[in-house]
Design a protein around this motif. Sequence first.
Motif, PDB file in Angstrom:
ATOM      1  N   LEU A   1       0.813  -1.222   0.000  1.00  0.00           N
ATOM      2  CA  LEU A   1       0.000   0.000   0.000  1.00  0.00           C
ATOM      3  C   LEU A   1       0.849   1.276   0.000  1.00  0.00           C
ATOM      4  N   PRO A   2       1.818   1.425   0.886  1.00  0.00           N
ATOM      5  CA  PRO A   2       2.580   2.684   0.876  1.00  0.00           C
ATOM      6  C   PRO A   2       3.304   2.939  -0.443  1.00  0.00           C
ATOM      7  N   ARG A   3       3.785   1.843  -1.085  1.00  0.00           N
ATOM      8  CA  ARG A   3       4.514   2.021  -2.348  1.00  0.00           C
ATOM      9  C   ARG A   3       3.592   2.445  -3.488  1.00  0.00           C
ATOM     10  N   VAL A   4       2.348   1.940  -3.448  1.00  0.00           N
ATOM     11  CA  VAL A   4       1.393   2.351  -4.480  1.00  0.00           C
ATOM     12  C   VAL A   4       0.982   3.805  -4.252  1.00  0.00           C
ATOM     13  N   VAL A   5       0.733   4.156  -2.985  1.00  0.00           N
ATOM     14  CA  VAL A   5       0.364   5.538  -2.662  1.00  0.00           C
ATOM     15  C   VAL A   5       1.464   6.490  -3.114  1.00  0.00           C
ATOM     16  N   GLU A   6       2.713   6.097  -2.850  1.00  0.00           N
ATOM     17  CA  GLU A   6       3.840   6.950  -3.251  1.00  0.00           C
ATOM     18  C   GLU A   6       3.924   7.073  -4.779  1.00  0.00           C
ATOM     19  N   ALA A   7       3.685   5.945  -5.472  1.00  0.00           N
ATOM     20  CA  ALA A   7       3.787   5.975  -6.943  1.00  0.00           C
ATOM     21  C   ALA A   7       2.679   6.827  -7.550  1.00  0.00           C
ATOM     22  N   VAL A   8       1.480   6.759  -6.974  1.00  0.00           N
ATOM     23  CA  VAL A   8       0.385   7.602  -7.498  1.00  0.00           C
ATOM     24  C   VAL A   8       0.657   9.065  -7.144  1.00  0.00           C
ATOM     25  N   ALA A   9       1.101   9.305  -5.916  1.00  0.00           N
ATOM     26  CA  ALA A   9       1.397  10.681  -5.496  1.00  0.00           C
ATOM     27  C   ALA A   9       2.507  11.285  -6.352  1.00  0.00           C
ATOM     28  N   GLY A  10       3.480  10.455  -6.680  1.00  0.00           N
ATOM     29  CA  GLY A  10       4.647  10.944  -7.421  1.00  0.00           C
ATOM     30  C   GLY A  10       4.455  10.951  -8.931  1.00  0.00           C
ATOM     31  N   GLY A  11       3.293  10.430  -9.378  1.00  0.00           N
ATOM     32  CA  GLY A  11       2.998  10.443 -10.816  1.00  0.00           C
ATOM     33  C   GLY A  11       3.563   9.261 -11.578  1.00  0.00           C
ATOM     34  N   GLN A  12       4.132   8.277 -10.879  1.00  0.00           N
ATOM     35  CA  GLN A  12       4.651   7.093 -11.596  1.00  0.00           C
ATOM     36  C   GLN A  12       3.535   6.121 -11.986  1.00  0.00           C
ATOM     37  N   LEU A  13       2.387   6.235 -11.308  1.00  0.00           N
ATOM     38  CA  LEU A  13       1.264   5.322 -11.565  1.00  0.00           C
ATOM     39  C   LEU A  13       0.027   6.198 -11.751  1.00  0.00           C
ATOM     40  N   THR A  14      -0.645   6.032 -12.896  1.00  0.00           N
ATOM     41  CA  THR A  14      -1.750   6.960 -13.217  1.00  0.00           C
ATOM     42  C   THR A  14      -2.962   6.226 -13.744  1.00  0.00           C
ATOM     43  N   LEU A  15      -4.135   6.674 -13.337  1.00  0.00           N
ATOM     44  CA  LEU A  15      -5.392   6.150 -13.892  1.00  0.00           C
ATOM     45  C   LEU A  15      -5.763   7.024 -15.091  1.00  0.00           C
ATOM     46  N   LEU A  16      -5.834   6.394 -16.272  1.00  0.00           N
ATOM     47  CA  LEU A  16      -6.157   7.153 -17.489  1.00  0.00           C
ATOM     48  C   LEU A  16      -7.666   7.322 -17.620  1.00  0.00           C
ATOM     49  N   ALA A  17      -8.071   8.252 -18.461  1.00  0.00           N
ATOM     50  CA  ALA A  17      -9.510   8.551 -18.622  1.00  0.00           C
ATOM     51  C   ALA A  17     -10.284   7.323 -19.109  1.00  0.00           C
ATOM     52  N   ASP A  18      -9.596   6.444 -19.847  1.00  0.00           N
ATOM     53  CA  ASP A  18     -10.303   5.253 -20.368  1.00  0.00           C
ATOM     54  C   ASP A  18     -10.318   4.104 -19.362  1.00  0.00           C
ATOM     55  N   GLY A  19      -9.862   4.375 -18.134  1.00  0.00           N
ATOM     56  CA  GLY A  19      -9.947   3.347 -17.097  1.00  0.00           C
ATOM     57  C   GLY A  19      -8.726   2.461 -16.995  1.00  0.00           C
ATOM     58  N   ARG A  20      -7.771   2.621 -17.926  1.00  0.00           N
ATOM     59  CA  ARG A  20      -6.528   1.831 -17.823  1.00  0.00           C
ATOM     60  C   ARG A  20      -5.582   2.497 -16.824  1.00  0.00           C
ATOM     61  N   VAL A  21      -4.719   1.675 -16.229  1.00  0.00           N
ATOM     62  CA  VAL A  21      -3.708   2.208 -15.312  1.00  0.00           C
ATOM     63  C   VAL A  21      -2.362   2.114 -16.013  1.00  0.00           C
ATOM     64  N   THR A  22      -1.625   3.207 -16.032  1.00  0.00           N
ATOM     65  CA  THR A  22      -0.316   3.192 -16.695  1.00  0.00           C
ATOM     66  C   THR A  22       0.782   3.520 -15.701  1.00  0.00           C
ATOM     67  N   GLY A  23       1.966   2.970 -15.964  1.00  0.00           N
ATOM     68  CA  GLY A  23       3.111   3.253 -15.095  1.00  0.00           C
ATOM     69  C   GLY A  23       3.465   2.045 -14.244  1.00  0.00           C
ATOM     70  N   GLN A  24       4.335   2.304 -13.263  1.00  0.00           N
ATOM     71  CA  GLN A  24       4.777   1.188 -12.420  1.00  0.00           C
ATOM     72  C   GLN A  24       5.240   1.682 -11.057  1.00  0.00           C
ATOM     73  N   LEU A  25       5.440   0.731 -10.142  1.00  0.00           N
ATOM     74  CA  LEU A  25       5.926   1.086  -8.815  1.00  0.00           C
ATOM     75  C   LEU A  25       7.414   1.433  -8.890  1.00  0.00           C
ATOM     76  N   LEU A  26       7.865   2.209  -7.909  1.00  0.00           N
ATOM     77  CA  LEU A  26       9.294   2.532  -7.859  1.00  0.00           C
ATOM     78  C   LEU A  26      10.086   1.342  -7.324  1.00  0.00           C
ATOM     79  N   SER A  27       9.432   0.596  -6.387  1.00  0.00           N
ATOM     80  CA  SER A  27      10.139  -0.577  -5.849  1.00  0.00           C
ATOM     81  C   SER A  27       9.107  -1.661  -5.554  1.00  0.00           C
ATOM     82  N   ILE A  28       9.473  -2.884  -5.884  1.00  0.00           N
ATOM     83  CA  ILE A  28       8.557  -3.997  -5.610  1.00  0.00           C
ATOM     84  C   ILE A  28       8.828  -4.489  -4.188  1.00  0.00           C
ATOM     85  N   PRO A  29       7.780  -4.643  -3.373  1.00  0.00           N
ATOM     86  CA  PRO A  29       7.990  -5.102  -1.999  1.00  0.00           C
ATOM     87  C   PRO A  29       8.773  -6.414  -1.985  1.00  0.00           C
ATOM     88  N   SER A  30       9.671  -6.549  -1.006  1.00  0.00           N
ATOM     89  CA  SER A  30      10.476  -7.782  -0.957  1.00  0.00           C
ATOM     90  C   SER A  30       9.579  -8.953  -0.517  1.00  0.00           C
TER      91      SER A  30
END
Length: 210
Positions: A181-210
């Motif tokens: 959860l914190p990594r997704v919140v950070e990625a959305v806050a930082g603009g690395q993960l975005t919900l597009l108008a057509d409902g698709r999600v683009t981008g990726q996390l900065l780090s994958i949880p171990s």
Amino acid sequence: MAPVRIGVLASGGGSNLGALLAYFAQPEHAAVAQVVMVASDRADAGALDRARARDIPAHVINAPADGDAICALLKSHNVSLVVLAGYLKLVPAQVVRGWPGRMLNVHPSLLPAFGGPGMYGGRVHAAVIAAGVRTSGVTVHFVDEVFDRGAIAAQQAVPVFEQDTAADVAARVLQAEHALLPRVVEAVAGGQLTLLADGRVTGQLLSIPS
Ligand code: GRF
């Protein structure tokens, strides 16, 4: 750039809130976002105590169906990203529309499996055991007007072992929730993960949880 202002809605003990608070207390993450308020539909929610312990404004939502009041509360703290961390009420459509692509929910299964109305908390993991699946996990998704239907932002799988009880699965999934959860919140806050108008999600996390 000022850190993104996060508002958290929670109904229960708030361990996911706790994970968010710990993550964004770290300087490199605090620069990206910070939790500025917490609200709960339950006056006795542990999540409110966790907020108070860190001098974060903690509010009780007396009317969870009152979209005007919830919008006003979030706006009073200039919240720009809303996180549902174990929030059990349906968020009024008016509120969802107020934060398009800026509202996230954490669900303790790999949606769409084991999701939808009534599928929350221990019921999810009991259904996982009853179904005999060998993998469960956590889903963080964007919120829309229907429970657990929004576009998926990220998922993390966990194994289900033969001798597992629902409580065993719950504990293993909760650990994955706290990491993801914190990594997704950070990625959305930082603009690395975005919900597009057509409902698709683009981008990726900065780090994958171990
Ligand atoms: C978590 O399992 C979350 O997936 C679900 O509710 C639970 C909240 O737990 N939505 P906590 O209050 O964060 O400890």
